[in-house]
Design an enzyme around this catalytic site. Structure first.
Site, PDB file in Angstrom:
ATOM      1  N   HIS A  93      -9.250  -0.009   2.478  1.00 53.83           N
ATOM      2  CA  HIS A  93      -8.787   0.164   3.540  1.00 53.83           C
ATOM      3  C   HIS A  93     -10.071   1.061   4.345  1.00 53.83           C
ATOM      4  CE1 HIS A  93      -5.253   1.169   6.498  1.00 53.83           C
ATOM      5  NE2 HIS A  93      -6.359   1.929   6.924  1.00 53.83           N
ATOM      6  N   ASP A 117      -0.781  -8.523   4.638  1.00 55.60           N
ATOM      7  CA  ASP A 117      -0.471  -6.814   4.823  1.00 55.60           C
ATOM      8  C   ASP A 117       1.036  -6.890   5.120  1.00 55.60           C
ATOM      9  OD1 ASP A 117      -0.824  -4.169   4.805  1.00 55.60           O
ATOM     10  OD2 ASP A 117      -1.799  -4.246   6.716  1.00 55.60           O
ATOM     11  N   HIS A 177      -7.730  -6.362   5.953  1.00 60.76           N
ATOM     12  CA  HIS A 177      -7.448  -6.442   7.262  1.00 60.76           C
ATOM     13  C   HIS A 177      -8.626  -6.041   8.146  1.00 60.76           C
ATOM     14  CE1 HIS A 177      -6.704  -2.273   6.277  1.00 60.76           C
ATOM     15  NE2 HIS A 177      -5.636  -2.364   5.735  1.00 60.76           N
TER      16      HIS A 177
HETATM   17  O1  DOR Z   1       0.234  -0.534   8.963  1.00 57.29           O
HETATM   18  C1  DOR Z   1       0.144  -0.431   7.665  1.00 57.29           C
HETATM   19  N1  DOR Z   1       1.289  -0.146   7.015  1.00 57.29           N
HETATM   20  N2  DOR Z   1      -1.152  -0.148   7.077  1.00 57.29           N
HETATM   21  C2  DOR Z   1      -1.344   0.185   5.736  1.00 57.29           C
HETATM   22  O2  DOR Z   1      -2.426   0.370   5.464  1.00 57.29           O
HETATM   23  C3  DOR Z   1      -0.222   0.408   4.882  1.00 57.29           C
HETATM   24  C4  DOR Z   1       1.025  -0.285   5.532  1.00 57.29           C
HETATM   25  C5  DOR Z   1       2.252   0.144   4.837  1.00 57.29           C
HETATM   26  O3  DOR Z   1       2.326   0.379   3.431  1.00 57.29           O
HETATM   27  O4  DOR Z   1       3.208   0.669   5.435  1.00 57.29           O
HETATM   28 ZN    ZN Z   2      -1.610  -3.034   3.595  1.00 56.31          ZN
END
Ligand code: DOR
Ligand code: ZN
Length: 407
Positions: free
Chosen positions: A167, A294, A221
């Site tokens: 990430h 994601d 992403h």
């Molecule tokens: O928007 C996100 N939600 N990005 C992340 O890296 C983690 C994910 C989450 O687990 O809620």
């Molecule tokens: Zn993620």
């Protein structure tokens, strides 16, 4: 025995499929097209610790509804999945839940990188799909941004032949901008705080470390032109660097804050239409290898909190195939590209065993997305109200047929 008659293949043939079953049934599939079932290399099914957002019972239903039969689950659970023991605990819970709904969803887990537990990498190398490093903070407490720990993680992962998934957002730059924009209440500032530069700086470092230690690198992403330029350059040098794109960065941009408010929050954030264009170009020239949803469910009540308190992420696993099929009808990509992004490339990059899971698609079906019929426990979608052409009709996972109209 279930007989599926005359399904079309993408190269213009028609074939019959036979499934072992106690049921005796014939399905006329003349109007359906056969695809390899999708692999989603990036989901957050929230077990353990986030069961009010999603479980593997609801998550697996959502996957099957979207033609997905293989998922890779992220480690930002509560507690985070950073040791062999926690992996085993998580696996036991997941398998119990899948059994309860009788869905043979193929599942793989990432190990979370934690500076105090890097010895877990060789301990778990046979049972994980990769090592996930959060170079920037996001949901959960898995942040590992100090240089020494990063160097060590890349070194050990390379030695263990474990692919490193990053990430990639630079935490220092995020924190500087956070101070600068402190007190802002408009969620659009999320995209200023988590800047393109923060993403590019982290990707640059990740590529440098991957090259230095000989690690395989998977950038999850990707969302900016700058990251894609760096990855394109690394690929041209012959480095084993791979890129994933999420549907929300392909189909939404920062205009979405106006209508969606805090619901539009996601990490990395929604970007400008210029970045969205860069992503489509990178699909075209194969800089982007895979699509990972994601899938990050949060309840609507959580998402409606004020900016600063609302969490980031969208549920999306059951819609990513329809979004791509609709994009095919709009001439944004070919069916071959869809198969490569959702099946062939993830299978190659993560060295998955071959299986014969398939999904039968009604390419002409037009449907409007409504929250009520979604399988995810979160029961909302950033795409609610969108009308898409091209929907999966049957999913076959490990020999078991799922009729998606009766799911
Ligand atoms: O928007 C996100 N939600 N990005 C992340 O890296 C983690 C994910 C989450 O687990 O809620
Ligand atoms: Zn993620």
């Amino acid at each position: 025995m279930i007989e599926i008659r005359k399904v079309q293949t993408s190269d213009g043939h028609r074939i019959d499929l036979f499934l072992e079953s106690s049921e005796s049934r014939v399905i006329d599939a003349k109007h359906l097209m056969l695809f390899p079932a999708l692999i989603d290399p990036h989901v957050h099914f929230r077990v353990p610790g986030g069961e009010h957002k999603e479980t593997w019972e609801t998550g697996a239903m959502a996957a099957i509804a979207g033609g997905v039969t293989t998922v890779f689950d992220m480690p930002n659970n509560t507690p985070s999945c950073i040791t062999k023991e926690r992996l085993a605990d998580k696996r036991a819970l997941v398998e119990q839940q899948l059994k309860r709904v009788d869905i043979p969803l193929r599942h793989y887990f990432y190990l979370g990188a934690d500076r105090n537990h890097l010895k877990e990498i060789p301990r778990t190398e046979q049972e994980i799909v990769g090592l996930k490093i959060y170079m920037g903070s996001s949901t959960g407490d898995l942040l590992m941004n100090d240089r020494e720990a990063l160097e060590e993680a890349f070194r050990i992962a390379a030695e263990s032949d474990v692919i490193v998934a990053v990430h990639a957002e630079d935490e220092e730059l995020i924190q500087i901008r956070k101070k600068e924009f402190a007190g802002q209440t408009d969620p659009k500032y999320h995209s200023f705080i988590r800047s393109n530069l923060a993403a590019a700086k982290a990707v640059e470092l990740a590529i440098h470390l991957a090259e230095k230690y000989g690690a395989r690198l998977y950038v999850v992403h990707t969302s900016t032109r700058e990251e894609l330029d760096l990855i394109r350059r690394a690929k041209n040098k012959g480095l084993p660097v791979f890129a994933e794109a999420a549907p929300h960065h392909l189909f939404l941009d920062d205009e979405a804050y106006q209508e969606m408010g805090t619901k539009a929050l996601v990490n990395p954030p929604l970007r400008s239409s210029k970045d969205t264009e860069a992503l489509w170009e990178a699909i075209e020239d194969e800089t982007i290898d895979t699509i990972g949803t994601d899938h990050a469910p949060h309840t609507l009540a959580e998402k409606m909190k004020p900016f600063g308190a609302a969490p980031s992420g969208f549920p999306s696993i059951e819609l990513y195939f329809p979004l791509l099929l609709d994009a095919y009808h709009k001439k944004k990509l070919s069916l071959e590209q869809i198969v490569s992004l959702t099946h062939t490339r993830p299978q190659e990059i993560f060295r998955l065993p071959i299986n014969d899971d398939v999904v039968l698609v009604d390419l002409e079906k037009v449907k409007t997305i409504d929250n009520e019929h979604l399988k995810t426990k979160a029961k909302w979608s950033p795409y609610a109200g969108w009308t898409l052409k091209g929907w999966p009709r049957y999913t076959i996972a490990n020999g078991k047929l799922f009729d998606l109209e009766k799911l």
